[in-house]
Design a protein around this motif. Structure first.
Motif, short mmCIF file in Angstrom:
data_model
loop_
_atom_site.label_atom_id
_atom_site.label_comp_id
_atom_site.label_asym_id
_atom_site.label_seq_id
_atom_site.Cartn_x
_atom_site.Cartn_y
_atom_site.Cartn_z
N PRO A 119 0.81 -1.23 0.00
CA PRO A 119 0.00 0.00 0.00
C PRO A 119 0.84 1.28 0.00
O PRO A 119 0.33 2.36 -0.30
N LYS A 120 2.12 1.17 0.29
CA LYS A 120 2.99 2.35 0.33
C LYS A 120 3.49 2.74 -1.07
O LYS A 120 3.94 3.86 -1.26
N LYS A 121 3.39 1.80 -2.02
CA LYS A 121 3.88 2.10 -3.37
C LYS A 121 2.91 3.04 -4.07
O LYS A 121 1.70 2.88 -4.00
N THR A 122 3.50 4.02 -4.77
CA THR A 122 2.70 4.98 -5.53
C THR A 122 3.21 5.04 -6.96
O THR A 122 4.31 4.58 -7.26
N ILE A 123 2.40 5.64 -7.80
CA ILE A 123 2.77 5.80 -9.20
C ILE A 123 2.40 7.23 -9.61
O ILE A 123 1.40 7.78 -9.14
N HIS A 124 3.22 7.82 -10.47
CA HIS A 124 2.94 9.16 -10.97
C HIS A 124 1.92 9.07 -12.10
O HIS A 124 2.09 8.27 -13.03
N VAL A 125 0.89 9.87 -12.03
CA VAL A 125 -0.09 9.96 -13.11
C VAL A 125 -0.31 11.41 -13.45
O VAL A 125 -0.03 12.31 -12.65
N LEU A 174 -0.34 2.67 -6.08
CA LEU A 174 -0.12 1.74 -7.19
C LEU A 174 -1.24 0.69 -7.27
O LEU A 174 -1.70 0.36 -8.36
N ALA A 175 -1.69 0.18 -6.14
CA ALA A 175 -2.66 -0.91 -6.13
C ALA A 175 -3.93 -0.59 -6.90
O ALA A 175 -4.50 -1.45 -7.56
N ARG A 176 -4.41 0.62 -6.84
CA ARG A 176 -5.67 1.01 -7.49
C ARG A 176 -5.46 1.86 -8.74
O ARG A 176 -6.42 2.41 -9.27
N SER A 177 -4.24 1.94 -9.24
CA SER A 177 -3.99 2.72 -10.45
C SER A 177 -4.46 1.94 -11.67
O SER A 177 -4.47 0.71 -11.68
N GLU A 178 -4.88 2.66 -12.70
CA GLU A 178 -5.35 2.01 -13.92
C GLU A 178 -4.27 1.16 -14.56
O GLU A 178 -4.56 0.08 -15.08
N THR A 179 -3.03 1.62 -14.49
CA THR A 179 -1.92 0.86 -15.07
C THR A 179 -1.76 -0.48 -14.37
O THR A 179 -1.66 -1.52 -15.03
#
Length: 184
Positions: free
Chosen positions: A48-54, A72-77
């Motif tokens: 849950p700590k991982k993020t992604i740039h959108v 990251l977990a709920r990102s479209e990618t």
């Protein structure tokens, strides 16, 4: 020769009618529920700590980029990547007949590593060899192909009871069945 040609046309007509027939409700409802269960499990296994740039690559008038971080977990990618492999897990499911109600559905028989190796009672499962899991995999792939954008949108929002919304409301595969349960 004429008999052979007419036989071929009759055979083709029978095959086309069969191919256009109604979908197996148990199979498609179970496949839909399995997709929801597998995606929910995969999302829960993501840190849950991982993020992604959108965001876009457009420059603001001040020269800065509009960019934001999302989990990251709920990102479209990430959801799209999970959805690409979800149907490979259908070999972990088999046809199950409830001993009390005689209701049939496909359920997961293979424990996950996070389950601690708890195996279900196999006496109510019907293992029909690779054909059974192949049919479920085909149903899964059909649903994913038809509803990919809807599936991603539902899981990105973190809605409650995604399986019910996906399988009863969006796809209607489980709309008129008793399979509307959260567990598989």
């Amino acid at each position: 020769m004429v008999q052979w040609i007419s036989f071929t046309f009759v055979l083709m007509a029978i095959v086309s009618q069969t191919a256009e027939g109604k979908r197996d409700k148990v199979l498609y409802c179970s496949a839909c529920m399995a997709i929801a269960d597998e995606l929910k499990h995969s999302i829960s296994q993501t840190d849950p700590k991982k993020t992604i740039h959108v965001g876009g690559f457009r420059l603001n008038p001040d020269g800065s980029l509009t960019d934001k971080k999302v989990p990251l977990a709920r990102s479209e990618t990430h959801l799209s990547e999970l959805l690409d492999g979800v149907c490979n897990n259908m070999s972990d499911y088999a046809l199950y007949e409830d001993p009390d109600t005689k209701q049939r559905s496909y359920r997961r028989f293979a424990p996950r590593s996070s389950d601690g190796g708890n195996f279900p009672d196999f006496k109510n499962f019907q293992f029909s060899g690779p054909e059974g899991s192949d049919a479920l995999k085909f149903a899964c792939e059909s649903i994913v192909e038809e509803l990919e954008d809807d599936i991603i949108a539902l899981f990105a929002r973190e809605d409650e009871d995604v399986a019910h919304k996906l399988c009863s409301e969006v796809s209607a595969h489980c709309k008129n069945t008793a399979f509307q349960r959260a567990d598989l």
